[in-house]
Write a protein that holds these residues in place. Structure first.
Motif, PDB file in Angstrom:
ATOM      1  N   THR A 146       0.783  -1.303  -0.059  1.00 30.08           N
ATOM      2  CA  THR A 146       0.017  -0.069   0.047  1.00 30.08           C
ATOM      3  C   THR A 146       0.898   1.177  -0.222  1.00 30.08           C
ATOM      4  O   THR A 146       1.827   1.438   0.847  1.00 30.08           O
ATOM      5  N   VAL A 147       0.605   2.264  -0.993  1.00 33.16           N
ATOM      6  CA  VAL A 147       1.355   3.469  -1.080  1.00 33.16           C
ATOM      7  C   VAL A 147       0.440   4.521  -0.495  1.00 33.16           C
ATOM      8  O   VAL A 147       0.934   5.493   0.265  1.00 33.16           O
ATOM      9  N   ALA A 148      -1.007   4.596  -0.719  1.00 34.85           N
ATOM     10  CA  ALA A 148      -1.740   5.473  -0.127  1.00 34.85           C
ATOM     11  C   ALA A 148      -3.029   5.281  -0.098  1.00 34.85           C
ATOM     12  O   ALA A 148      -3.396   4.121  -0.637  1.00 34.85           O
ATOM     13  N   LEU A 149      -4.096   5.890   0.800  1.00 30.77           N
ATOM     14  CA  LEU A 149      -5.476   5.885   0.828  1.00 30.77           C
ATOM     15  C   LEU A 149      -6.205   6.786   0.190  1.00 30.77           C
ATOM     16  O   LEU A 149      -5.759   8.083   0.446  1.00 30.77           O
ATOM     17  N   ILE A 150      -7.191   6.662  -0.753  1.00 31.97           N
ATOM     18  CA  ILE A 150      -7.792   7.626  -1.521  1.00 31.97           C
ATOM     19  C   ILE A 150      -9.205   7.663  -1.051  1.00 31.97           C
ATOM     20  O   ILE A 150      -9.937   6.283  -1.051  1.00 31.97           O
ATOM     21  N   SER A 151      -9.891   8.761  -0.993  1.00 29.87           N
ATOM     22  CA  SER A 151     -11.372   8.735  -0.748  1.00 29.87           C
ATOM     23  C   SER A 151     -11.851   9.816  -1.997  1.00 29.87           C
ATOM     24  O   SER A 151     -11.276  10.827  -2.178  1.00 29.87           O
ATOM     25  N   VAL A 152     -13.194   9.245  -2.340  1.00 33.13           N
ATOM     26  CA  VAL A 152     -13.657  10.224  -3.474  1.00 33.13           C
ATOM     27  C   VAL A 152     -15.116  10.645  -2.993  1.00 33.13           C
ATOM     28  O   VAL A 152     -15.882   9.949  -2.375  1.00 33.13           O
ATOM     29  N   ASN A 153     -15.425  11.729  -3.401  1.00 32.19           N
ATOM     30  CA  ASN A 153     -16.898  12.300  -2.987  1.00 32.19           C
ATOM     31  C   ASN A 153     -17.512  12.963  -4.075  1.00 32.19           C
ATOM     32  O   ASN A 153     -16.822  13.751  -4.775  1.00 32.19           O
ATOM     33  N   ASP A 154     -18.835  12.862  -4.218  1.00 26.30           N
ATOM     34  CA  ASP A 154     -19.395  13.811  -5.310  1.00 26.30           C
ATOM     35  C   ASP A 154     -20.848  14.189  -4.631  1.00 26.30           C
ATOM     36  O   ASP A 154     -21.506  13.464  -4.229  1.00 26.30           O
ATOM     37  N   MET A 155     -21.060  15.591  -4.831  1.00 28.36           N
ATOM     38  CA  MET A 155     -22.184  16.097  -4.114  1.00 28.36           C
ATOM     39  C   MET A 155     -23.444  15.965  -4.726  1.00 28.36           C
ATOM     40  O   MET A 155     -24.388  16.033  -4.282  1.00 28.36           O
ATOM     41  N   ASP A 156     -23.474  15.433  -6.019  1.00 26.76           N
ATOM     42  CA  ASP A 156     -24.627  15.158  -6.817  1.00 26.76           C
ATOM     43  C   ASP A 156     -25.300  13.880  -5.876  1.00 26.76           C
ATOM     44  O   ASP A 156     -24.665  13.272  -5.412  1.00 26.76           O
ATOM     45  N   SER A 157     -26.597  13.750  -6.530  1.00 31.63           N
ATOM     46  CA  SER A 157     -27.257  12.474  -5.957  1.00 31.63           C
ATOM     47  C   SER A 157     -27.511  11.394  -7.236  1.00 31.63           C
ATOM     48  O   SER A 157     -27.355  11.829  -8.473  1.00 31.63           O
ATOM     49  N   GLY A 158     -28.093  10.308  -6.835  1.00 29.57           N
ATOM     50  CA  GLY A 158     -28.381   9.188  -7.865  1.00 29.57           C
ATOM     51  C   GLY A 158     -27.081   8.923  -8.773  1.00 29.57           C
ATOM     52  O   GLY A 158     -25.971   8.915  -8.188  1.00 29.57           O
ATOM     53  N   LEU A 159     -27.341   8.963  -9.823  1.00 29.45           N
ATOM     54  CA  LEU A 159     -26.161   8.260 -10.923  1.00 29.45           C
ATOM     55  C   LEU A 159     -25.178   9.517 -10.907  1.00 29.45           C
ATOM     56  O   LEU A 159     -24.038   9.288 -11.290  1.00 29.45           O
ATOM     57  N   ASN A 160     -25.601  10.820 -10.743  1.00 35.63           N
ATOM     58  CA  ASN A 160     -24.751  11.948 -10.868  1.00 35.63           C
ATOM     59  C   ASN A 160     -23.873  11.880  -9.792  1.00 35.63           C
ATOM     60  O   ASN A 160     -22.818  12.427 -10.052  1.00 35.63           O
TER      61      ASN A 160
END
Length: 821
Positions: free
Chosen positions: A580-594
């Motif tokens: 393991t080199v790094a831990l990544i988190s992603v987030n999108d403020m849209d809802s549903g498929l968006n």
């Protein structure tokens, strides 16, 4: 030469001549002048006679005027006769400055001999002539206001005397008035009279100045002369205007020619400079009429007056003289036009329409009229009267005769009668009075008693987020049964609306259109409830409120956000796949498929993303072995893309550094090494150098060198610098002893554990010419190169005596031999 002097107008000349005669010689005379000016009139003069070696000098006695030349008695010591020259009448230098005489002396011999003497008599001046002016009369014209220093006139006087007696100086007479002395000055040398003060024609037209011309004698003589200065008038006085009689107010019905004021003008100058012409400005209904008396005018009307057009005139009287250049002055008087009752009262409009609201309160003013009269004071004092008619409306209306306020005696009803007609009269206070009439139309206005009503009970609408500003959301509609402004509807948000909503939405007050005014963001709020109101334009407006529900539709407008929560910026190159080199988190403020996000990284790196148990979280791990020597750093780009239409994506790049592991041995640049060393080298110096490289870094690439010792003694007199690889010879090489050798050098890095490598070094010794040739044959018995060979007698040329053999330990050119006798 004899010069005659004078004292008190008496001329005395005494000449003593000594004449000595010798028969054989003609006398030679030399005159010497001695002057003694005594106040008793004595003049001393000597004549010197010289003949041969004898010299005599006689001084003549005092003689009185009126004496003649008389023979003198013999001096006992000299046989000469003394002639005496005496002035018989007064001399005048101005008539003749000099006299020439010849004096002859005759002796008593036989034959007689004579001698002559030339006498030049110069007559000296005395101050007996007063200065005389060159003109009998001096008269000059001078402009007034001439600047100080201006030359008025130059007088000139001459004196017939000589020297200081004939030098003339000028001055004003002592009897001169001090005022004139303040105005003029005279140059005592040149006689130039100049202006000193202010010359004013109006103060004095003529000046008579007494001047004196005096000589510089001991007892100076003086002459006087009058200089007449006539002042020339200059146009330097502006005309003066005086109003001697003035009626400041005249009636507006005054006839043309009515006298308003009497004007007199004066000018201190003379001639044309004092001749004055008067006029008034053209824009006034007045003119100047000359009077019988000189320089007097009457200001009279020249046309009809109208106070209502202009109630006051500023009349500017201009007086200009005939000088060159002309001077002028002005005087302004104000003429007030008094009123005459020549205007009737006038209403601003006729007919005039008034609006009265129905359901009015009885006894109150419903409207007001106003008439104006262009006259003033009592002529403009207006009273109002309402003419009664058969129309029943006049029975419940009344008017205030002073103010023009019309009062309603009872309540009006628009539904019963919408309009009424009246006639109003206005009278002024003039004598006789004048009047004016006005037709009045009274319209009954509606009362606002109906509120607006919305067309729909419920307003609901769907609105996509991020719509442009100005987008229409919905249009509401309301109607009002009243008429006019009471029935006109305007729209607005409720006063209780949240301030934040007012920044997002706006409403058209005329059409009821609700439009977007700010950024609509689904992620911020999914639904808005807006309170609107419809209001009429009545004086006391009525309003109705309604709620509008706006549901926001989500739009894919937020790109995914990538966050590195844990990161090892450096990993060893011997890390195993899956590290393991790094831990990544992603987030999108849209809802549903968006808001659904897929992550990936670029394919050209030895890393991959491994999903974690936690939603939208990934681990960046190695997917293949690493080799720092091939690539020491990787820029890993993480791409996050959502599933919206169209999809949005974002990137984040992290740099992963591969740390070194000691997995590379040192490598020599050549294997084997071959070096050539000249024999007889200097001990302790570098003879050659080795170099090894290590692909690792830092301590893993830090190389040290040493010689691998063996039983071969050659390596014992070589040494190596452990850091640089320079090899030093501890002693000199000898080609004749050792021509070539080899040894091993080991290069070791500083890693843990360390790695090493060795290389074979071949060394060839190069020959130098350090050995002398040695004769091997013939040799003498004692071993020297001096051999003895026996040969037969009488041998022929070319006979072989012996063969010489020699040897040189060097090689090549160094070992080649050349023989000579």
């Amino acid at each position: 030469m004899i010069t005659l002097g004078s004292v008190s107008a008496l001329f005395i000349i005494s000449i003593i001549v000594l004449i000595a005669m010798q028969c054989s010689k003609t006398p030679d005379y030399t005159s010497k002048y001695l002057e003694d000016k005594n106040y008793d009139g004595t003049l001393c003069h000597s004549i010197q006679y010289r003949s041969g070696d004898k010299r005599y000098m006689l001084v003549g006695p005092r003689m009185s005027i009126g004496s003649t030349i008389v023979p003198g008695s013999h001096d006992k010591r000299d046989s000469g006769k003394i002639p005496i020259l005496v002035v018989q009448k007064s001399l005048d230098r101005e008539t003749a400055e000099r006299h020439s005489l010849v004096l002859t002396a005759v002796d008593g011999g036989k034959p007689q001999k004579t001698g002559e003497m030339n006498i030049l008599v110069n007559v000296l001046d005395i101050n007996d002539n007063a200065p005389i002016f060159s003109k009998d009369v001096y008269s000059v014209m001078l402009d007034e206001n001439a600047p100080a220093g201006t030359t008025v006139l130059q007088v000139n006087a001459t004196d017939l005397d000589n020297g200081p007696n004939g030098e003339v100086v000028y001055s004003f007479s002592n009897s001169m008035d001090q005022n004139i002395l303040n105005l003029f000055d005279i140059d005592q040398t040149t006689g130039e009279i100049t202006v000193k003060g202010s010359i004013d024609y109006e103060e004095n037209e003529r000046y008579e100045i007494e001047i004196e011309a005096s000589d510089k004698g001991i007892a100076p003589l003086t002459s006087e002369k009058s200089v007449i200065i006539k002042i020339v008038d200059v146009n330097d006085n502006t005309p003066e205007i005086e109003v001697t009689s003035f009626s400041s107010s005249i009636p507006e019905d005054s006839r043309p020619g009515t006298t308003v004021a009497l004007i007199s003008v004066t000018d201190m100058d003379s001639g044309l400079n004092g001749k004055v012409i008067c006029a008034v400005n053209d824009d006034v209904p007045f003119t100047l009429s000359p009077s019988i008396k000189d320089k007097t005018y009457s200001l009279v009307t020249k046309s009809l007056l109208d106070r209502e057009k202009q109630s006051k005139y500023d009349v500017t009287i201009v007086a200009k003289d005939a000088g060159k250049p002309p001077l002028s002055s002005e005087k302004t008087i104000s003429v007030v036009i008094s009123d005459v009752n020549d205007n009737s009262p006038v209403f601003s409009l006729s007919p005039y329409t008034f609006y009265v609201t129905e359901a009015n309160e009885p006894g109150t003013s419903v409207f007001s009229v106003k008439a104006v009269d262009d006259d003033e004071n009592d002529n403009a004092l207006i009273t109002y009267h309402l003419l009664r008619s058969e129309d029943t409306v006049s029975s419940f209306l009344n008017i205030n005769s002073e103010t023009g306020d019309i009062l309603a005696l009872k309540t009006l009803d628009r539904e019963t009668a919408e309009r009424h007609s009246l006639i109003l009269t206005a009278l002024d206070g003039g004598k006789p009075p004048k009047s004016g009439e006005m037709n009045i139309l009274v319209k009954v206005l509606d009362v606002n008693d109906n509120p607006p009503v919305f067309a729909t009970d419920v307003y609901s609408v769907m609105l996509s987020e991020n719509v442009p500003i100005g987008t229409t959301v919905i249009q509401v509609n309301a109607t009002d049964l009243d008429e006019g402004p009471n029935g006109e509807v305007v729209y607005a948000f409720s006063s209780s609306m949240n301030q934040r909503l007012l920044k997002l939405f706006d409403i058209n007050p005329m059409t009821g259109e609700i439009i977007v005014n700010g950024l609509i963001d689904y992620e911020e709020k999914e639904k808005y409830v807006i309170e609107i109101q419809a209001m009429d334009k009545g004086l006391a407006p009525l309003a109705t409120e309604k709620s509008v529900i706006i549901k926001v539709v989500d739009v894919n407008d937020n790109t995914p956000e990538i966050e590195v929560t844990s990161f090892s910026s450096s990993i060893p190159e011997d890390s195993r796949p899956g590290t393991t080199v790094a831990l990544i988190s992603v987030n999108d403020m849209d809802s549903g498929l968006n808001g659904k996000v897929i992550c990936a990284i670029n394919n050209d790196v030895p890393f991959t993303l491994s999903p974690s148990i936690k939603d939208k979280t990934y681990s960046l791990v190695t997917k293949s072995p690493l080799d720092r020597e091939k690539q020491s750093k990787y820029d890993v780009t993480i791409v996050a893309k959502d599933a919206g239409k169209p999809p949005l994506s974002s990137e984040k790049t992290i740099s992963v550094v591969i740390s070194d592991v000691n997995d590379n041995s040192p490598v020599f640049s050549l294997s084997p090494y071959t070096f050539y060393v000249t024999e007889a080298n200097e001990p302790g110096t570098s003879v050659f150098s080795l170099k090894a490289l290590d692909d690792d870094e830092n301590d893993n690439a830090l190389i040290t060198y040493h010689i691998l010792r063996s039983e071969d003694t050659v390596s014992s007199f070589l040494n190596i610098n452990s850091e640089t690889g320079d090899i030093l010879a501890l002693k000199s090489f000898d080609f004749e002893t050792l021509k070539t050798f080899q040894f091993q050098v080991v290069a070791t890095d500083s890693g843990t554990p360390s790695l090493s490598n060795n290389v074979t070094v071949n060394v060839f010794i190069l020959d130098q010419n350090d050995n002398a040739p040695v004769i091997l044959y013939p040799l003498s018995s004692n071993g020297s190169a001096e051999g003895v060979e026996e040969i037969p007698r009488n041998v022929n040329a070319g006979h072989l005596v012996t063969k010489v053999r020699a040897y040189d330990a060097d090689i090549g050119y160094n070992g080649w031999l050349l023989f000579s006798l």
